[in-house]
Scaffold this motif. Structure first.
Motif, PDB file in Angstrom:
ATOM      1  N   GLU A  21      -7.705   0.413  17.756  1.00 39.07           N
ATOM      2  CA  GLU A  21      -6.980   0.667  18.789  1.00 39.07           C
ATOM      3  C   GLU A  21      -7.709   1.610  19.865  1.00 39.07           C
ATOM      4  OE1 GLU A  21      -3.119   2.297  18.702  1.00 39.07           O
ATOM      5  OE2 GLU A  21      -2.575   1.993  20.768  1.00 39.07           O
TER       6      GLU A  21
ATOM      7  N   ALA B  57       7.872   2.235  11.989  1.00 42.32           N
ATOM      8  CA  ALA B  57       6.843   1.089  12.195  1.00 42.32           C
ATOM      9  C   ALA B  57       6.335   0.478  10.852  1.00 42.32           C
ATOM     10  CB  ALA B  57       5.921   1.179  13.226  1.00 42.32           C
ATOM     11  N   GLY B  58       5.478   1.263  10.284  1.00 39.45           N
ATOM     12  CA  GLY B  58       4.942   0.997   8.951  1.00 39.45           C
ATOM     13  C   GLY B  58       6.008   1.048   7.725  1.00 39.45           C
TER      14      GLY B  58
ATOM     15  N   HIS C 290       0.790  -1.294   0.060  1.00 32.79           N
ATOM     16  CA  HIS C 290      -0.173   0.038   0.084  1.00 32.79           C
ATOM     17  C   HIS C 290       0.742   1.430  -0.110  1.00 32.79           C
ATOM     18  CE1 HIS C 290       1.165  -0.269   4.017  1.00 32.79           C
ATOM     19  NE2 HIS C 290       0.533  -1.366   4.266  1.00 32.79           N
TER      20      HIS C 290
ATOM     21  N   ASN D 209       0.835   0.005  17.846  1.00 28.96           N
ATOM     22  CA  ASN D 209      -0.302  -0.313  18.612  1.00 28.96           C
ATOM     23  C   ASN D 209       0.434  -0.022  20.163  1.00 28.96           C
ATOM     24  OD1 ASN D 209      -2.116  -1.770  20.568  1.00 28.96           O
ATOM     25  ND2 ASN D 209      -3.431  -1.643  18.866  1.00 28.96           N
TER      26      ASN D 209
ATOM     27  N   GLY E   2       7.371  -3.636  12.513  1.00 29.42           N
ATOM     28  CA  GLY E   2       6.260  -3.653  11.340  1.00 29.42           C
ATOM     29  C   GLY E   2       4.997  -2.850  11.962  1.00 29.42           C
ATOM     30  N   GLY E   3       4.071  -2.520  10.922  1.00 33.98           N
ATOM     31  CA  GLY E   3       3.008  -1.782  11.074  1.00 33.98           C
ATOM     32  C   GLY E   3       2.268  -1.519  12.467  1.00 33.98           C
ATOM     33  N   VAL E   4       2.028  -2.979  12.693  1.00 28.20           N
ATOM     34  CA  VAL E   4       1.107  -3.224  14.000  1.00 28.20           C
ATOM     35  C   VAL E   4       1.987  -2.854  15.283  1.00 28.20           C
ATOM     36  CG1 VAL E   4      -0.329  -5.037  15.293  1.00 28.20           C
ATOM     37  CG2 VAL E   4      -0.064  -5.020  12.695  1.00 28.20           C
TER      38      VAL E   4
ATOM     39  N   ILE F  65      -7.054  -7.651  11.227  1.00 27.74           N
ATOM     40  CA  ILE F  65      -7.382  -6.208  11.849  1.00 27.74           C
ATOM     41  C   ILE F  65      -8.093  -5.289  10.845  1.00 27.74           C
ATOM     42  CG2 ILE F  65      -6.823  -4.062  12.995  1.00 27.74           C
ATOM     43  CD1 ILE F  65      -4.475  -5.617  14.625  1.00 27.74           C
ATOM     44  N   ASP F  66      -7.529  -5.332   9.674  1.00 28.41           N
ATOM     45  CA  ASP F  66      -7.987  -4.548   8.587  1.00 28.41           C
ATOM     46  C   ASP F  66      -9.171  -5.020   8.178  1.00 28.41           C
ATOM     47  OD1 ASP F  66      -5.599  -2.767   8.759  1.00 28.41           O
ATOM     48  OD2 ASP F  66      -4.522  -3.767   7.295  1.00 28.41           O
TER      49      ASP F  66
ATOM     50  N   GLY G  41      -2.149  -7.866  10.998  1.00 32.48           N
ATOM     51  CA  GLY G  41      -2.574  -6.563  10.554  1.00 32.48           C
ATOM     52  C   GLY G  41      -3.617  -6.690   9.588  1.00 32.48           C
ATOM     53  N   ASN G  42      -3.722  -7.603   8.679  1.00 35.04           N
ATOM     54  CA  ASN G  42      -4.260  -7.992   7.632  1.00 35.04           C
ATOM     55  C   ASN G  42      -6.099  -8.533   8.294  1.00 35.04           C
ATOM     56  OD1 ASN G  42      -5.291 -10.604   5.270  1.00 35.04           O
ATOM     57  ND2 ASN G  42      -5.391  -8.028   4.940  1.00 35.04           N
TER      58      ASN G  42
ATOM     59  N   SER H   5       2.781  -6.879  10.874  1.00 33.88           N
ATOM     60  CA  SER H   5       2.456  -5.787   9.687  1.00 33.88           C
ATOM     61  C   SER H   5       1.370  -6.533   9.153  1.00 33.88           C
ATOM     62  CB  SER H   5       3.498  -5.674   8.940  1.00 33.88           C
ATOM     63  OG  SER H   5       3.919  -6.729   7.805  1.00 33.88           O
TER      64      SER H   5
ATOM     65  N   GLY I 178       1.040  -7.435   5.988  1.00 34.76           N
ATOM     66  CA  GLY I 178       1.243  -8.763   5.294  1.00 34.76           C
ATOM     67  C   GLY I 178       1.846 -10.054   5.873  1.00 34.76           C
TER      68      GLY I 178
ATOM     69  N   GLY J 225      -7.338  -0.319   9.310  1.00 33.82           N
ATOM     70  CA  GLY J 225      -8.149  -0.515  10.421  1.00 33.82           C
ATOM     71  C   GLY J 225      -7.440  -0.288  11.832  1.00 33.82           C
TER      72      GLY J 225
END
Ligand code: AMP
Ligand code: MG
Length: 323
Positions: free
Chosen positions: A178, A282-283, A11, A256, A251-253, A160-161, A157-158, A131, A133, A173
């Motif tokens: 959060e 992070a992301g 993304h 949190n 990673g992105g998550v 959650i999204d 992450g997927n 993350s 993926g 998401g």
């Protein structure tokens, strides 16, 4: 030495610039699908194509360098979505050719790890890489980042999204969940750890099935508590078995705060040190690609002649000769 790093596995399109261990620029933009929709690879690709030149210009301006000053062009060559990977590889390859620079492919997952180590000073941690993926519990051993545990189906992450999408919320998401979770109370959710592996598709289905009858705040809170407990359980077991006494969350998550808190409590209880990657890294981002490409190049990685990508390139396939 200066490295320009291009990220574009999914993304996010990012261009980062690293000079040795210093990040000079980290420009990025995330493709956001319309409300209620997930990432369409073709649309993400279009986003990257439209923004790539502007993103490079912004990064160069931020770093106050010109492209001629760079020694290498690094790019994320996998794992990821093929249409996005192709744009990234072609963009990086064209730049390297035009300006006569060395072209260095970087594994996206390894880049998340390396930027975490650079920013926190963690020496030999167990890494919890969470993350959109990927979901892996990783530790360095004998020339590779070994995967001790991972998801058997979808990434955290997927999951959650997708849950937030089913509730009509916009991508990504994670931050939405959060916030909602702060007002929630616990309801029962399935907890699925299989040895060192995890599964999130069952809990996703269970949570979706509760959307009609339960408050979204309670579902969000319970989903986070359950999934994050699963992650912390496996990370702790990896630390116990390997004797490593640091935990690095990337990673992105990793953004949190509740996940960070749970990791911190676990580490405190076993006298280990917890290192969360800074929010900015992070992301997905280009800075981690630029930095990791440079580490590889300085340790003898051979530049490639023609840009290429590998959509299923695993963390543990990379030869790590810089530790
Ligand atoms: P990445 O693929 O590494 O860029 O990370 C993107 C993923 O991180 C998406 O699935 C987001 O929903 C997730 N994410 C971002 N911020 C948060 C947060 N605060 N809590 C949980 N997940 C998050
Ligand atoms: Mg990522």
């Amino acid at each position: 030495m200066i490295s320009i790093g291009i990220e574009g596995t999914s993304h996010t399109l990012g261009v980062g610039i690293a000079m040795d261990g210093k990040i000079l620029a980290n420009e990025r933009d995330m493709y956001k699908p319309p409300e209620g929709w997930g990432i369409h690879p073709g649309e993400a690709k279009k986003h990257h194509l439209e923004l790539k030149d502007e993103m490079l210009k912004r990064a160069l301006e931020k770093a106050k360098i010109s492209i001629e000053d760079a020694d290498i062009i690094s790019y994320s060559a996998g794992p990821g979505l093929p249409p996005c990977l192709r744009v990234t590889a072609e963009f990086a390859g064209a730049l390297a050719e035009k300006y006569g620079k060395a072209l260095i492919p970087v594994n996206h997952c390894v880049a998340h790890i390396e930027i975490g180590k650079l920013c926190t000073g963690a020496k030999d941690p167990i890494m919890l890489y969470v993350s959109g993926g990927n979901t892996q519990i990783i530790g360095y051993f004998n020339g590779r980042y070994r995967v001790f545990g991972e998801t058997q189906d979808i990434a955290i992450g997927n999951a959650i999204d997708m849950l937030m999408r089913a509730a009509g919320k916009q991508f990504p998401g994670g931050p939405v969940m959060e916030k909602l979770a702060k007002e929630g109370k616990y309801i029962e959710m399935p907890y699925v750890v299989k040895g060192m592996d995890l599964s999130f598709s069952g809990i996703l289905t269970a949570a979706k099935n509760k959307l009609a009858s339960q408050k979204l705040e309670d579902i969000s809170f319970s989903f986070q508590e359950t999934c994050f407990s699963m992650l912390v359980e496996v990370a702790e077991r990896a630390m116990a078995h390997t004797g490593k006494n640091e935990l690095l969350l990337v990673g992105g998550v990793a953004a949190n705060k509740r996940l960070q808190e749970m990791c911190r409590i676990m580490c405190e209880e076993r006298n280990a040190i917890f290192y969360p990657v800074p929010m900015e890294f992070a992301g997905d981002n280009g800075a981690n690609i630029a930095y990791t490409g440079l580490v590889q190049y300085k340790n003898g990685a051979k530049p490639i002649e023609k840009s290429d990508f590998w959509q299923n390139w695993r963390t543990d396939e990379v030869e790590v000769n810089w530790i």
